[in-house]
Write a protein that holds these residues in place. Structure first.
Motif, PDB file in Angstrom:
ATOM      1  N   SER A 154       0.871  -1.181   0.000  1.00 58.16           N
ATOM      2  CA  SER A 154       0.000   0.000   0.000  1.00 58.16           C
ATOM      3  C   SER A 154       0.903   1.225   0.000  1.00 58.16           C
ATOM      4  O   SER A 154       1.870   1.305   0.766  1.00 58.16           O
ATOM      5  CB  SER A 154      -0.910   0.012   1.229  1.00 58.16           C
ATOM      6  OG  SER A 154      -1.900  -0.987   1.117  1.00 58.16           O
ATOM      7  N   CYS A 174      -2.734   1.552   6.738  1.00 60.75           N
ATOM      8  CA  CYS A 174      -1.541   0.882   7.270  1.00 60.75           C
ATOM      9  C   CYS A 174      -1.913  -0.206   8.266  1.00 60.75           C
ATOM     10  O   CYS A 174      -1.315  -1.293   8.275  1.00 60.75           O
ATOM     11  CB  CYS A 174      -0.621   1.906   7.939  1.00 60.75           C
ATOM     12  SG  CYS A 174       0.238   2.987   6.791  1.00 60.75           S
ATOM     13  N   ALA A 177      -3.118  -3.125   6.281  1.00 61.33           N
ATOM     14  CA  ALA A 177      -2.001  -3.765   5.592  1.00 61.33           C
ATOM     15  C   ALA A 177      -1.173  -4.608   6.561  1.00 61.33           C
ATOM     16  O   ALA A 177      -0.851  -5.775   6.276  1.00 61.33           O
ATOM     17  CB  ALA A 177      -1.118  -2.706   4.919  1.00 61.33           C
ATOM     18  N   THR A 184       4.064  -1.420   3.375  1.00 64.85           N
ATOM     19  CA  THR A 184       3.575  -0.071   3.141  1.00 64.85           C
ATOM     20  C   THR A 184       4.711   0.806   2.634  1.00 64.85           C
ATOM     21  O   THR A 184       5.885   0.578   2.928  1.00 64.85           O
ATOM     22  CB  THR A 184       3.002   0.545   4.430  1.00 64.85           C
ATOM     23  OG1 THR A 184       4.029   0.551   5.433  1.00 64.85           O
ATOM     24  CG2 THR A 184       1.802  -0.235   4.923  1.00 64.85           C
ATOM     25  N   HIS A 208       4.607   3.196  10.844  1.00 65.98           N
ATOM     26  CA  HIS A 208       3.759   2.523   9.862  1.00 65.98           C
ATOM     27  C   HIS A 208       4.414   2.125   8.537  1.00 65.98           C
ATOM     28  O   HIS A 208       3.817   1.334   7.794  1.00 65.98           O
ATOM     29  CB  HIS A 208       2.563   3.434   9.521  1.00 65.98           C
ATOM     30  CG  HIS A 208       1.700   3.776  10.678  1.00 65.98           C
ATOM     31  ND1 HIS A 208       0.905   2.843  11.326  1.00 65.98           N
ATOM     32  CD2 HIS A 208       1.483   4.964  11.315  1.00 65.98           C
ATOM     33  CE1 HIS A 208       0.243   3.435  12.312  1.00 65.98           C
ATOM     34  NE2 HIS A 208       0.572   4.716  12.322  1.00 65.98           N
ATOM     35  N   VAL A 209       5.586   2.662   8.203  1.00 62.04           N
ATOM     36  CA  VAL A 209       6.066   2.576   6.822  1.00 62.04           C
ATOM     37  C   VAL A 209       7.271   1.645   6.674  1.00 62.04           C
ATOM     38  O   VAL A 209       8.192   1.668   7.488  1.00 62.04           O
ATOM     39  CB  VAL A 209       6.411   3.986   6.284  1.00 62.04           C
ATOM     40  CG1 VAL A 209       7.014   3.909   4.883  1.00 62.04           C
ATOM     41  CG2 VAL A 209       5.152   4.861   6.268  1.00 62.04           C
TER      42      VAL A 209
END
Length: 332
Positions: A154, A174, A177, A184, A208-209
């Motif tokens: 995502s 997130c 995912a 992400t 989150h990433v």
């Protein structure tokens, strides 16, 4: 883990309206050369009428990335907001024509579809005036849980990150995912965005990433340094994967083990319009990433996509990237 879609992108649904112009046109209409200015609906209409012959295509950073990934043979979905107007139809049909799924409901009111008026001078510099319109209204209600759960990656657009409601939608995506074992990614989009939202970006990325895309200026701003060469080291560990682009100097990629690798650029046949170069890079990179290719190969696929995109007007590839990638030996 198997997935139904390579990429689910959340971003600004913007129709790119492109035209050639000279520097006098920019001066006459007070358009900052090489910059991006946000404008209102009436101003947008005035500039649009003055641009003459134009090309209209679904744009916006994240949508451009889905187009490049699709051209490589990948599958993508887009989540964004358009109005119930002609340009909203242009955006939806333009994505559908390249096989990118776009099922987000349009605005319920009369808010117009966003558009970016891109005037390209003979030196290939792009000068943009953007009317955001409906695009900024992405909310948690627009996040399709099944689309996010079924996508390997995502991907989120930094321009949209500035909107608190849209940022909440990204956080929700997130969470979905991660709950489904997916990755992400975010593109920082613009150094001005990073300057205004640096602490929010840092917090969001840490929490989150998995993959961060940034150009030189964005990377320096995020790392709080004036020297690009220091940025990969300072940002190392912020997210598992970093891809930092440097135009003709190529890119620098950072892996989860902390290794830093420089990857050369792929030179375009000609330089016509730099619109969408970073978006193309992200789309190509993610195509390789989803297929577990080495980081340097992912970066080369990104560079190939960027190279093709900047060789002509508009942010989408005009030649099938899959064929170009096979010719370069980047995919089989």
């Amino acid at each position: 883990m198997s997935h139904a879609t390579d990429l689910a992108a959340v971003g600004n649904a913007i129709v790119d309206v492109l035209a050639h112009c000279d520097d006098d046109f920019l001066t006459e209409h007070d358009i900052p050369k090489g910059g991006m200015m946000l404008i209102g609906a009436e101003h947008a209409l005035t500039i649009y009428k003055a641009m003459g012959e134009t090309t209209e295509v679904a744009g916006g950073s994240a949508a451009n990335s889905t187009a490049c990934l699709a051209s490589l043979g990948g599958s993508a979905a887009f989540i964004g907001k358009v109005g119930q107007d002609r340009l909203g139809g242009v955006f939806r049909n333009s994505l559908g024509d390249i096989g990118v799924s776009f099922t987000t409901s349009p605005m319920a009111d009369h808010t117009a579809t966003g558009r970016c008026l891109i005037n390209v001078t003979p030196d290939a510099e792009r000068s943009m005036m953007t009317f955001i319109g409906a695009a900024e209204h992405v909310s948690e209600a627009d996040i399709d849980e099944a689309q996010i759960a079924d996508a390997a990656v995502s991907y989120f657009e930094g321009y949209l990150f500035e909107q608190p409601v849209a940022r909440a939608a990204m956080v929700r995506a997130c969470e979905i995912a991660k709950a489904n074992g997916r990755k992400t990614a975010i593109t920082l989009s613009d150094s001005g965005c990073v300057e205004r939202q640096r602490n929010h970006f840092l917090s969001f990325i840490r929490e989150h990433v998995d993959i961060v895309f940034a150009n030189e200026e964005e990377a320096k701003m995020l790392a709080d340094t004036l020297v690009f060469e220091d940025a990969p080291k300072l940002l190392n560990g912020l997210a598992p994967y970093l891809a930092l682009t440097r135009s003709e100097k190529g890119s620098v990629v950072v892996s989860p083990d902390g290794s830093i690798e420089e990857v050369p650029a792929i030179k375009p046949e000609q330089l016509v319009d730099t619109t969408g170069a970073g978006d193309g890079y992200a789309g190509g990179f993610i195509y390789g990433f989803v297929r577990d290719l080495p980081m340097a190969q992912c970066a080369s696929l990104g560079s190939l996509a960027a190279s093709e995109v900047i060789s002509h007007m508009g942010p989408r590839p005009q030649q099938p990237l899959s064929e170009l990638a096979r010719q370069q030996g980047l995919i089989t």
